[in-house]
Motif scaffolding. Structure first.
Motif, PDB file in Angstrom:
ATOM      1  N   GLU A 118      38.566  18.350  42.523  1.00 58.48           N
ATOM      2  CA  GLU A 118      38.563  19.805  42.388  1.00 58.48           C
ATOM      3  C   GLU A 118      37.547  20.439  43.327  1.00 58.48           C
ATOM      4  O   GLU A 118      37.756  21.560  43.819  1.00 58.48           O
ATOM      5  N   ALA A 119      36.464  19.710  43.619  1.00 58.17           N
ATOM      6  CA  ALA A 119      35.438  20.240  44.520  1.00 58.17           C
ATOM      7  C   ALA A 119      35.964  20.407  45.944  1.00 58.17           C
ATOM      8  O   ALA A 119      35.462  21.263  46.689  1.00 58.17           O
ATOM      9  N   VAL A 120      36.958  19.608  46.346  1.00 57.97           N
ATOM     10  CA  VAL A 120      37.519  19.734  47.693  1.00 57.97           C
ATOM     11  C   VAL A 120      38.824  20.532  47.697  1.00 57.97           C
ATOM     12  O   VAL A 120      39.511  20.593  48.708  1.00 57.97           O
ATOM     13  N   GLY A 121      39.170  21.127  46.557  1.00 56.97           N
ATOM     14  CA  GLY A 121      40.298  22.040  46.544  1.00 56.97           C
ATOM     15  C   GLY A 121      41.619  21.479  46.084  1.00 56.97           C
ATOM     16  O   GLY A 121      42.657  22.143  46.226  1.00 56.97           O
ATOM     17  N   ALA A 122      41.625  20.264  45.525  1.00 58.80           N
ATOM     18  CA  ALA A 122      42.873  19.700  44.996  1.00 58.80           C
ATOM     19  C   ALA A 122      43.151  20.252  43.607  1.00 58.80           C
ATOM     20  O   ALA A 122      42.228  20.609  42.866  1.00 58.80           O
ATOM     21  N   ALA A 127      38.352   8.629  35.616  1.00 65.46           N
ATOM     22  CA  ALA A 127      39.242   9.743  35.904  1.00 65.46           C
ATOM     23  C   ALA A 127      38.505  11.076  35.808  1.00 65.46           C
ATOM     24  O   ALA A 127      38.751  11.996  36.610  1.00 65.46           O
ATOM     25  N   THR A 128      37.599  11.199  34.858  1.00 64.91           N
ATOM     26  CA  THR A 128      36.853  12.448  34.693  1.00 64.91           C
ATOM     27  C   THR A 128      35.937  12.703  35.888  1.00 64.91           C
ATOM     28  O   THR A 128      35.856  13.831  36.401  1.00 64.91           O
ATOM     29  N   LEU A 129      35.241  11.672  36.338  1.00 63.49           N
ATOM     30  CA  LEU A 129      34.395  11.818  37.532  1.00 63.49           C
ATOM     31  C   LEU A 129      35.238  12.170  38.759  1.00 63.49           C
ATOM     32  O   LEU A 129      34.883  13.054  39.541  1.00 63.49           O
ATOM     33  N   LEU A 130      36.360  11.473  38.912  1.00 64.19           N
ATOM     34  CA  LEU A 130      37.225  11.706  40.067  1.00 64.19           C
ATOM     35  C   LEU A 130      37.802  13.119  40.043  1.00 64.19           C
ATOM     36  O   LEU A 130      37.928  13.763  41.091  1.00 64.19           O
ATOM     37  N   ARG A 131      38.136  13.585  38.863  1.00 57.06           N
ATOM     38  CA  ARG A 131      38.677  14.941  38.739  1.00 57.06           C
ATOM     39  C   ARG A 131      37.702  15.963  39.309  1.00 57.06           C
ATOM     40  O   ARG A 131      38.093  16.875  40.062  1.00 57.06           O
ATOM     41  N   GLY A 132      36.426  15.809  38.985  1.00 53.83           N
ATOM     42  CA  GLY A 132      35.432  16.727  39.516  1.00 53.83           C
ATOM     43  C   GLY A 132      35.332  16.669  41.031  1.00 53.83           C
ATOM     44  O   GLY A 132      35.209  17.708  41.700  1.00 53.83           O
ATOM     45  N   MET A 133      35.391  15.465  41.579  1.00 58.73           N
ATOM     46  CA  MET A 133      35.329  15.307  43.037  1.00 58.73           C
ATOM     47  C   MET A 133      36.525  15.972  43.707  1.00 58.73           C
ATOM     48  O   MET A 133      36.391  16.660  44.732  1.00 58.73           O
ATOM     49  N   GLY A 183      47.948  13.384  60.058  1.00 56.32           N
ATOM     50  CA  GLY A 183      47.350  13.225  58.738  1.00 56.32           C
ATOM     51  C   GLY A 183      47.541  14.446  57.859  1.00 56.32           C
ATOM     52  O   GLY A 183      48.169  15.439  58.248  1.00 56.32           O
ATOM     53  N   GLY A 184      47.016  14.369  56.652  1.00 52.08           N
ATOM     54  CA  GLY A 184      47.098  15.470  55.705  1.00 52.08           C
ATOM     55  C   GLY A 184      45.764  15.689  55.027  1.00 52.08           C
ATOM     56  O   GLY A 184      44.834  14.894  55.181  1.00 52.08           O
ATOM     57  N   GLU A 185      45.663  16.764  54.256  1.00 52.55           N
ATOM     58  CA  GLU A 185      44.433  17.131  53.571  1.00 52.55           C
ATOM     59  C   GLU A 185      44.630  17.105  52.054  1.00 52.55           C
ATOM     60  O   GLU A 185      45.736  17.337  51.554  1.00 52.55           O
ATOM     61  N   LEU A 186      43.546  16.838  51.352  1.00 50.95           N
ATOM     62  CA  LEU A 186      43.596  16.857  49.887  1.00 50.95           C
ATOM     63  C   LEU A 186      43.680  18.275  49.336  1.00 50.95           C
ATOM     64  O   LEU A 186      44.336  18.519  48.320  1.00 50.95           O
ATOM     65  N   ALA A 187      43.017  19.201  49.990  1.00 51.72           N
ATOM     66  CA  ALA A 187      43.002  20.574  49.506  1.00 51.72           C
ATOM     67  C   ALA A 187      44.425  21.111  49.394  1.00 51.72           C
ATOM     68  O   ALA A 187      45.228  20.981  50.319  1.00 51.72           O
ATOM     69  N   GLY A 188      44.740  21.671  48.237  1.00 52.27           N
ATOM     70  CA  GLY A 188      46.059  22.231  48.021  1.00 52.27           C
ATOM     71  C   GLY A 188      47.076  21.267  47.456  1.00 52.27           C
ATOM     72  O   GLY A 188      48.142  21.695  47.002  1.00 52.27           O
ATOM     73  N   ARG A 189      46.777  19.973  47.488  1.00 57.24           N
ATOM     74  CA  ARG A 189      47.700  18.999  46.926  1.00 57.24           C
ATOM     75  C   ARG A 189      47.444  18.807  45.429  1.00 57.24           C
ATOM     76  O   ARG A 189      46.334  19.023  44.945  1.00 57.24           O
ATOM     77  N   THR A 190      48.494  18.358  44.730  1.00 60.09           N
ATOM     78  CA  THR A 190      48.359  18.042  43.311  1.00 60.09           C
ATOM     79  C   THR A 190      48.145  16.547  43.160  1.00 60.09           C
ATOM     80  O   THR A 190      48.951  15.739  43.642  1.00 60.09           O
ATOM     81  N   VAL A 191      47.052  16.176  42.506  1.00 64.52           N
ATOM     82  CA  VAL A 191      46.720  14.775  42.257  1.00 64.52           C
ATOM     83  C   VAL A 191      46.890  14.503  40.765  1.00 64.52           C
ATOM     84  O   VAL A 191      46.270  15.173  39.928  1.00 64.52           O
ATOM     85  N   GLY A 192      47.727  13.533  40.429  1.00 66.81           N
ATOM     86  CA  GLY A 192      47.938  13.140  39.048  1.00 66.81           C
ATOM     87  C   GLY A 192      47.147  11.891  38.719  1.00 66.81           C
ATOM     88  O   GLY A 192      47.277  10.872  39.403  1.00 66.81           O
ATOM     89  N   LEU A 193      46.335  11.962  37.695  1.00 69.53           N
ATOM     90  CA  LEU A 193      45.496  10.831  37.295  1.00 69.53           C
ATOM     91  C   LEU A 193      46.109  10.166  36.067  1.00 69.53           C
ATOM     92  O   LEU A 193      46.338  10.817  35.050  1.00 69.53           O
ATOM     93  N   LEU A 194      46.370   8.865  36.173  1.00 71.76           N
ATOM     94  CA  LEU A 194      46.840   8.088  35.028  1.00 71.76           C
ATOM     95  C   LEU A 194      45.610   7.591  34.287  1.00 71.76           C
ATOM     96  O   LEU A 194      44.983   6.609  34.681  1.00 71.76           O
TER      97      LEU A 194
END
Length: 302
Positions: free
Chosen positions: A154-158, A146-152, A129-140
């Motif tokens: 960023e809180a885990v390091g993405a 999207a704003t709520l998800l962005r906060g979540m 598996g992989g981790e979210l921390a350190g990855r770049t997530v692009g929101l369409l």
């Protein structure tokens, strides 16, 4: 006021005569339409023929945001108001989007199947598996989900970037669509389905994503070209997908996406929580009261 709740559940509101009907029960739906003054609509498409069988109908209240399942032109021609309720499912959908990212990254489908077969610790060294921390997530999309998800995220390091129809001056996270795709280890869809967004993520745009990228969709299935998505997954260019929505719903059991163990699927239930229902019914009941008083409706679309 007679309200037809087009979903298989019971609900009561003071002053409203609410009858419910499963979206799969066409016979009962046809029987209830003639007396319906308001329809509380979820997903089963509502067209001109349905409206013609409902001569008392004054309002179609979408329980949710997307109104692509309602024939808006037919409603307009018949003088039937249409309203939705943007943002009331945002928390649930944002959380589900995060869930699908994690489930896809952590290979939940494959590990679940192995565990159920009694295989225990994986012998396959590629099943990692992989981790979210350190990855770049692009929101369409740049709306409430999207704003709520962005906060979540960023809180885990993405690292989060996003695109929207309107450029956001001064926000370094905003990107043009193609630039966002080239930069994203994970892309998550949070835009409505329109003529402009139909198959927005086609073969060409999916090819812009980095090798091994993941696609998540909790918006509308047809924003993604499904055959192109299947091809990108089968070729190995994409590492996985987390999908709550499909081009055709309910999804056909023969859909090739269901056969891939790097795809996590749900049946269009990202919004489906008790808390979301509470928020839905608050708005829906208020619009019925406004309709009875002749006041302006909340979030009127037509």
């Amino acid at each position: 006021m007679r309200v037809l709740l087009h979903y298989d559940m019971d609900h009561e509101e003071p002053g409203l005569d609410i009858v419910s009907c499963s979206e799969q029960d066409e016979e009962r739906f046809a029987e209830l339409l003639p007396d319906a003054e308001v329809i509380w609509h979820v997903l089963r498409p509502l067209g001109a023929a349905d409206m013609d069988r409902a001569p008392k109908l004054k309002l179609i209240q979408k329980l949710g945001t997307g109104v692509n399942t309602i024939d808006l032109d037919a409603a307009r021609e018949r003088g039937i108001a249409v309203a939705n309720m943007p943002g009331r499912n945002a928390q649930a959908v944002a959380e589900t989007s995060l869930l699908l990212m994690l489930a896809t990254l952590r290979r939940v489908v494959a590990f679940d199947a192995r565990t159920r077969r009694g295989e225990g610790w994986p012998a396959d060294r590629s099943l990692v598996g992989g981790e979210l921390a350190g990855r770049t997530v692009g929101l369409l999309g740049g709306g409430e989900i999207a704003t709520l998800l962005r906060g979540m995220l960023e809180a885990v390091g993405a690292n989060v970037v996003y695109t929207s129809r309107t450029r956001r001056p001064g926000d370094p996270a905003w990107r043009e669509l193609d630039e966002l795709l080239r930069a994203s280890d994970i892309v998550s869809v949070h835009i409505p389905l329109t003529d402009e967004t139909h198959h927005l993520l086609n073969a060409g745009r999916l090819a812009l994503l980095p090798e091994g990228a993941i696609v998540v969709n909790t918006a509308r299935g047809a924003v993604i070209d499904e055959p192109a998505l299947v091809a990108a997954l089968e070729s190995g260019h994409l590492g996985g997908a987390g999908l709550d929505v499909f081009e055709k719903e309910p999804v056909d059991a023969g859909n090739p996406l269901l056969a891939l163990d790097n795809v996590v699927v749900l049946p269009h239930v990202a919004w489906l929580t008790g808390e979301t229902w509470d928020r839905y019914f608050t708005v829906a009941a208020e619009n019925c009261r406004r309709l009875a008083r002749g006041d302006d409706l909340l979030h009127r679309v037509v």
